[in-house]
Design a protein around this motif. Structure first.
Motif, PDB file in Angstrom:
ATOM      1  N   LYS A 181       0.798  -1.227   0.000  1.00 40.44           N
ATOM      2  CA  LYS A 181       0.000   0.000   0.000  1.00 40.44           C
ATOM      3  C   LYS A 181       0.828   1.274   0.000  1.00 40.44           C
ATOM      4  N   TYR A 182       1.968   1.258   0.708  1.00 42.41           N
ATOM      5  CA  TYR A 182       2.684   2.509   0.929  1.00 42.41           C
ATOM      6  C   TYR A 182       4.066   2.578   0.276  1.00 42.41           C
ATOM      7  N   HIS A 183       4.568   1.440  -0.199  1.00 40.62           N
ATOM      8  CA  HIS A 183       5.860   1.443  -0.877  1.00 40.62           C
ATOM      9  C   HIS A 183       5.728   1.080  -2.354  1.00 40.62           C
ATOM     10  N   ARG A 184       4.483   0.973  -2.807  1.00 44.97           N
ATOM     11  CA  ARG A 184       4.168   0.733  -4.218  1.00 44.97           C
ATOM     12  C   ARG A 184       4.811  -0.543  -4.760  1.00 44.97           C
ATOM     13  N   LEU A 185       4.951  -1.552  -3.930  1.00 49.29           N
ATOM     14  CA  LEU A 185       5.461  -2.839  -4.404  1.00 49.29           C
ATOM     15  C   LEU A 185       4.272  -3.657  -4.905  1.00 49.29           C
ATOM     16  N   LYS A 209      -9.303  10.585  -5.560  1.00 46.03           N
ATOM     17  CA  LYS A 209      -8.362  11.413  -4.804  1.00 46.03           C
ATOM     18  C   LYS A 209      -7.309  10.541  -4.115  1.00 46.03           C
ATOM     19  N   LYS A 210      -7.740   9.440  -3.492  1.00 43.52           N
ATOM     20  CA  LYS A 210      -6.795   8.524  -2.850  1.00 43.52           C
ATOM     21  C   LYS A 210      -5.930   7.830  -3.896  1.00 43.52           C
ATOM     22  N   ARG A 211      -6.520   7.560  -5.032  1.00 40.01           N
ATOM     23  CA  ARG A 211      -5.760   6.906  -6.095  1.00 40.01           C
ATOM     24  C   ARG A 211      -4.635   7.807  -6.592  1.00 40.01           C
ATOM     25  N   ARG A 212      -4.919   9.114  -6.699  1.00 38.48           N
ATOM     26  CA  ARG A 212      -3.893  10.057  -7.138  1.00 38.48           C
ATOM     27  C   ARG A 212      -2.756  10.133  -6.124  1.00 38.48           C
ATOM     28  N   ILE A 213      -3.115  10.126  -4.835  1.00 40.44           N
ATOM     29  CA  ILE A 213      -2.102  10.211  -3.782  1.00 40.44           C
ATOM     30  C   ILE A 213      -1.263   8.940  -3.724  1.00 40.44           C
ATOM     31  N   ARG A 214      -1.943   7.778  -3.740  1.00 43.97           N
ATOM     32  CA  ARG A 214      -1.251   6.494  -3.600  1.00 43.97           C
ATOM     33  C   ARG A 214      -0.616   6.060  -4.903  1.00 43.97           C
ATOM     34  N   GLY A 215      -1.260   6.415  -6.020  1.00 39.05           N
ATOM     35  CA  GLY A 215      -0.730   6.059  -7.328  1.00 39.05           C
ATOM     36  C   GLY A 215      -1.318   4.794  -7.916  1.00 39.05           C
ATOM     37  N   PHE A 216      -2.042   4.027  -7.121  1.00 39.40           N
ATOM     38  CA  PHE A 216      -2.624   2.772  -7.602  1.00 39.40           C
ATOM     39  C   PHE A 216      -3.628   2.258  -6.580  1.00 39.40           C
ATOM     40  N   ASN A 217      -4.405   1.261  -7.007  1.00 44.16           N
ATOM     41  CA  ASN A 217      -5.349   0.589  -6.112  1.00 44.16           C
ATOM     42  C   ASN A 217      -4.795  -0.783  -5.772  1.00 44.16           C
ATOM     43  N   GLN A 218      -4.453  -1.018  -4.499  1.00 47.34           N
ATOM     44  CA  GLN A 218      -3.842  -2.285  -4.121  1.00 47.34           C
ATOM     45  C   GLN A 218      -4.754  -3.478  -4.395  1.00 47.34           C
TER      46      GLN A 218
END
Length: 217
Positions: free
Chosen positions: A69-73, A112-121
């Motif tokens: 979720k937070y390291h985009r792995l 909005k969360k997708r823009r911040i996180r960059g993806f949907n886990q």
């Protein structure tokens, strides 16, 4: 320069493996399948749910989900989805789900969360599942999250339901009407989010609904 190693045990990975080695995928998950899966009553339209693992706060599963979720792995999500898909097959959980009439639905993330996180886990977990189960994933934009909800951590069941109320919308009903739906997410806690999504799916007259998650909290 740096060899690929298993995120859980630290052993070297083969080229075909992403983040979790085969040994960990088998040994660390097989004994926890369906842990406490009958604790919560399901809506009438949901024929069942499946949790791969009982959430171990402070343990390696929490670390895996945190990295996802937070390291985009995103590869961690795909690996977990593959393990989840394999366990669903091994346990014959979806044997009555016709491949031609079943879709996988990652729980939508607000834009909005997708823009911040960059993806949907949940999408990457679904992607791993789809490779194993050969069910297609619901197309982007068919089901939307229209409410940017607060994090549910620490909320009571009543507060969770209030927070998530009217959070989803089926934007293109014809894409899912009559189809069986497998809802996919990372963690199942009280069911408030999944059940709110179920309610919206029912308005689109879908077929059977099943809920599959990596963890049960």
């Amino acid at each position: 320069m740096f060899p690929k190693v298993c995120t859980i045990c630290g052993m070297s990975l083969f080229k075909t493996q992403r983040f979790i080695c085969t040994e960990c995928a088998v040994k660390r998950f097989e004994s926890a399948v369906n842990s406490k899966a009958d604790r919560i009553n399901l809506p009438a339209s949901v024929i069942g749910r499946f949790a791969l693992w009982q959430f171990d706060k402070g343990g390696y599963l929490q670390e895996l989900l945190h990295k996802l979720k937070y390291h985009r792995l995103t590869g961690v999500g795909e690996d977990l989805g593959t393990i989840l898909g394999n366990q669903l097959k091994i346990n014959s959980v979806l044997e009555n789900f016709d491949c031609t009439q079943t879709l996988i639905l990652p729980v939508p993330l607000h834009q909005k969360k997708r823009r911040i996180r960059g993806f949907n886990q949940a999408f990457y977990i679904s992607k791993g599942m789809a490779e194993v189960l050969e069910y297609p994933i619901v197309k982007k934009g068919v089901v939307e999250r229209t409410k940017n909800t607060k994090t549910q951590t620490g909320f009571s069941l009543g507060k969770r339901r209030e927070n998530i109320a009217n959070a989803f919308r089926v934007a293109i009903p014809k894409e899912i009407t009559g189809k069986n739906i497998i809802i996919v997410d990372d963690v199942f806690t009280t069911g408030a989010t999944a059940f709110e999504l179920v309610s919206e799916l029912n308005s689109a007259n879908v077929g059977k609904i099943f809920i599959a998650t990596v963890a049960q909290a």
